[in-house]
Design a protein around this motif. Structure first.
Motif, mmCIF file in Angstrom:
data_model
loop_
_atom_site.group_PDB
_atom_site.id
_atom_site.type_symbol
_atom_site.label_atom_id
_atom_site.label_comp_id
_atom_site.label_asym_id
_atom_site.label_seq_id
_atom_site.Cartn_x
_atom_site.Cartn_y
_atom_site.Cartn_z
ATOM 1 N N PRO A 82 0.799 -1.226 0.000
ATOM 2 C CA PRO A 82 0.000 0.000 0.000
ATOM 3 C C PRO A 82 0.834 1.279 0.000
ATOM 4 C CG PRO A 82 -1.000 -1.617 1.453
ATOM 5 C CD PRO A 82 0.326 -2.196 1.019
ATOM 6 N N ARG A 83 1.967 1.288 0.705
ATOM 7 C CA ARG A 83 2.794 2.505 0.753
ATOM 8 C C ARG A 83 3.399 2.816 -0.610
ATOM 9 N NH1 ARG A 83 7.319 2.653 4.895
ATOM 10 N NH2 ARG A 83 7.468 4.763 4.039
ATOM 11 N N VAL A 84 3.905 1.802 -1.299
ATOM 12 C CA VAL A 84 4.479 2.033 -2.626
ATOM 13 C C VAL A 84 3.389 2.446 -3.609
ATOM 14 C CG1 VAL A 84 5.738 0.987 -4.543
ATOM 15 C CG2 VAL A 84 6.391 0.447 -2.197
ATOM 16 N N LEU A 85 2.235 1.808 -3.517
ATOM 17 C CA LEU A 85 1.118 2.170 -4.386
ATOM 18 C C LEU A 85 0.734 3.639 -4.221
ATOM 19 C CD1 LEU A 85 -0.957 -1.079 -3.950
ATOM 20 C CD2 LEU A 85 -0.406 -0.076 -6.177
ATOM 21 N N ARG A 86 0.667 4.101 -2.983
ATOM 22 C CA ARG A 86 0.301 5.504 -2.756
ATOM 23 C C ARG A 86 1.370 6.444 -3.307
ATOM 24 N NH1 ARG A 86 -1.006 3.406 2.213
ATOM 25 N NH2 ARG A 86 0.653 4.511 3.303
ATOM 26 N N ALA A 87 2.640 6.099 -3.099
ATOM 27 C CA ALA A 87 3.720 6.969 -3.567
ATOM 28 C C ALA A 87 3.782 7.030 -5.087
ATOM 29 C CB ALA A 87 5.057 6.482 -3.005
ATOM 30 N N ALA A 88 3.415 5.938 -5.756
ATOM 31 C CA ALA A 88 3.506 5.887 -7.219
ATOM 32 C C ALA A 88 2.306 6.527 -7.906
ATOM 33 C CB ALA A 88 3.659 4.443 -7.683
ATOM 34 N N MET A 89 1.214 6.731 -7.194
ATOM 35 C CA MET A 89 0.064 7.476 -7.713
ATOM 36 C C MET A 89 -0.487 6.934 -9.036
ATOM 37 S SD MET A 89 -0.902 9.862 -5.661
ATOM 38 C CE MET A 89 -1.796 11.021 -6.699
ATOM 39 N N GLY A 90 -0.595 5.599 -9.139
ATOM 40 C CA GLY A 90 -1.185 5.023 -10.341
ATOM 41 C C GLY A 90 -0.190 4.591 -11.389
ATOM 42 N N ALA A 91 1.109 4.822 -11.160
ATOM 43 C CA ALA A 91 2.123 4.430 -12.147
ATOM 44 C C ALA A 91 2.152 2.922 -12.365
ATOM 45 C CB ALA A 91 3.504 4.913 -11.698
ATOM 46 N N HIS A 92 1.780 2.149 -11.336
ATOM 47 C CA HIS A 92 1.770 0.693 -11.460
ATOM 48 C C HIS A 92 0.937 0.226 -12.658
ATOM 49 C CE1 HIS A 92 3.100 1.003 -7.294
ATOM 50 N NE2 HIS A 92 3.349 -0.295 -7.275
ATOM 51 N N PHE A 93 -0.108 0.948 -12.976
ATOM 52 C CA PHE A 93 -1.053 0.507 -14.002
ATOM 53 C C PHE A 93 -0.641 0.954 -15.397
ATOM 54 C CE2 PHE A 93 -3.725 1.724 -10.161
ATOM 55 C CZ PHE A 93 -3.455 0.522 -9.516
ATOM 56 N N LEU A 94 0.515 1.631 -15.495
ATOM 57 C CA LEU A 94 0.991 2.140 -16.784
ATOM 58 C C LEU A 94 2.220 1.397 -17.286
ATOM 59 C CD1 LEU A 94 0.701 5.953 -15.931
ATOM 60 C CD2 LEU A 94 -0.976 4.527 -17.129
ATOM 61 N N MET A 95 2.726 0.450 -16.469
ATOM 62 C CA MET A 95 3.960 -0.254 -16.821
ATOM 63 C C MET A 95 3.820 -1.721 -16.478
ATOM 64 S SD MET A 95 6.787 2.344 -15.204
ATOM 65 C CE MET A 95 6.079 2.146 -13.574
ATOM 66 N N ARG A 96 4.802 -2.498 -16.946
ATOM 67 C CA ARG A 96 4.922 -3.897 -16.530
ATOM 68 C C ARG A 96 5.969 -3.965 -15.425
ATOM 69 N NH1 ARG A 96 4.405 -4.005 -22.168
ATOM 70 N NH2 ARG A 96 6.681 -3.834 -22.394
ATOM 71 N N ILE A 97 5.559 -4.421 -14.254
ATOM 72 C CA ILE A 97 6.453 -4.490 -13.104
ATOM 73 C C ILE A 97 6.827 -5.942 -12.865
ATOM 74 C CG2 ILE A 97 6.683 -4.030 -10.629
ATOM 75 C CD1 ILE A 97 4.670 -1.748 -11.003
ATOM 76 N N HIS A 98 8.127 -6.221 -12.931
ATOM 77 C CA HIS A 98 8.636 -7.576 -12.783
ATOM 78 C C HIS A 98 9.399 -7.668 -11.460
ATOM 79 C CE1 HIS A 98 7.874 -8.046 -17.159
ATOM 80 N NE2 HIS A 98 8.344 -6.813 -17.238
ATOM 81 N N GLU A 99 8.837 -8.339 -10.489
ATOM 82 C CA GLU A 99 9.516 -8.503 -9.204
ATOM 83 C C GLU A 99 10.371 -9.763 -9.220
ATOM 84 O OE1 GLU A 99 7.436 -6.700 -5.607
ATOM 85 O OE2 GLU A 99 5.768 -7.701 -6.625
ATOM 86 N N HIS A 100 11.352 -9.799 -8.298
ATOM 87 C CA HIS A 100 12.252 -10.951 -8.148
ATOM 88 C C HIS A 100 12.951 -11.266 -9.476
ATOM 89 C CE1 HIS A 100 10.029 -11.270 -4.447
ATOM 90 N NE2 HIS A 100 8.915 -11.521 -5.102
#
Length: 262
Positions: free
Chosen positions: A154-172
């Motif tokens: 939740p903290r990263v989501l709030r800081a990114a302000m919707g950027a998550h939904f504009l890119m492909r995020i590959h963890e690990h």
């Protein structure tokens, strides 16, 4: 609408666990979006979430009630304000949240455009800011290596302000493999680098590599980056915050590409 009035309710328990526990988010593959901006951005990109929840107070807010009226096919859970505060991941709840399944895009065999690689970025605010700058700069793929904060917290989501939904995020992600299979140059930033950022040709695809807030990149990853540059700092500060440094680098690339196409 389904009204939740008890802490024994299974949905209440699930939301509270996901709001509080990174382990639970990894286990379930789900997370919680809080606030009208994030919830609306998810709807625009992916459609209805797994679950939508509102507080009784939130139902009285014009923005939320109008949003729900336009999405009548989504039947929200309604919580009393006190219960909603317990499942919200923020100290001052906004009145609406969504439960979502975390997207897991396939790791590409090779990357042909510019991308960002992160190693051990531990601060949620820094990670969110880097994601936000990357989205603004047109980056399509972000690769998070070992030691990074959880991208969908939740903290990263709030800081990114919707950027998550504009890119492909590959963890690990295996950063060494990404660098080996990138069709362009790779660039890291170092205070002791001989060349400056502004001397490097950034008009082609760039794999940007940024490391831990305190320790920087490990020797292995540093050695794989083809170029090391420094950001000129005529002032008295010893270094820049990693999120600020990333933003400067990304928009120098944008500047050069715009100048080339002019």
């Amino acid at each position: 609408m389904k009204k939740i009035t008890s802490r024994d309710n299974a949905t209440f328990k699930q939301l509270r666990l996901l709001a509080e526990s990174s382990r639970e988010r990894r286990k379930q593959g789900k997370t919680v979006l809080d606030g009208m901006h994030l919830v609306s951005a998810w709807f625009d990109r992916y459609g209805p979430p797994d679950l939508l929840a509102v507080s009784e107070g939130g139902m009285q807010q014009a923005e939320i009630s109008e949003f729900l009226a336009l999405r009548r096919q989504t039947d929200p859970y309604v919580f009393g304000d006190a219960l909603f505060k317990e499942v919200s991941p923020v100290s001052t709840p906004t009145g609406i949240l969504a439960l979502i399944s975390i997207p897991h895009p396939p790791t590409p065999a090779a990357t042909t455009g510019s991308c960002v690689l992160l190693e051990a970025i531990q601060d949620a605010g820094n990670l969110g800011a880097i994601l936000r700058s990357s989205a603004a700069a047109g980056i399509a793929d972000i690769f998070l290596g070992p030691g990074c904060a959880q991208a969908w917290s939740p903290r990263v989501l709030r800081a990114a302000m919707g950027a998550h939904f504009l890119m492909r995020i590959h963890e690990h992600a295996a950063l060494d493999r990404i660098l080996d299979n990138h069709d362009g140059i790779s660039v890291s930033t170092r205070l002791d680098a001989g060349a400056t950022l502004f001397e490097l040709d950034l008009t082609g695809p760039v794999a940007w590599v940024f490391g831990n807030e305190g320790g920087g990149l490990t020797a292995d990853v540093t050695g794989q980056a083809a170029h090391a540059v420094k950001i000129p700092m005529p002032g008295q500060a010893e270094s820049l915050n990693v999120a600020a440094a990333a933003s400067i680098c990304l928009f120098e690339e944008v500047r050069q590409k715009m100048a080339r196409s002019a």
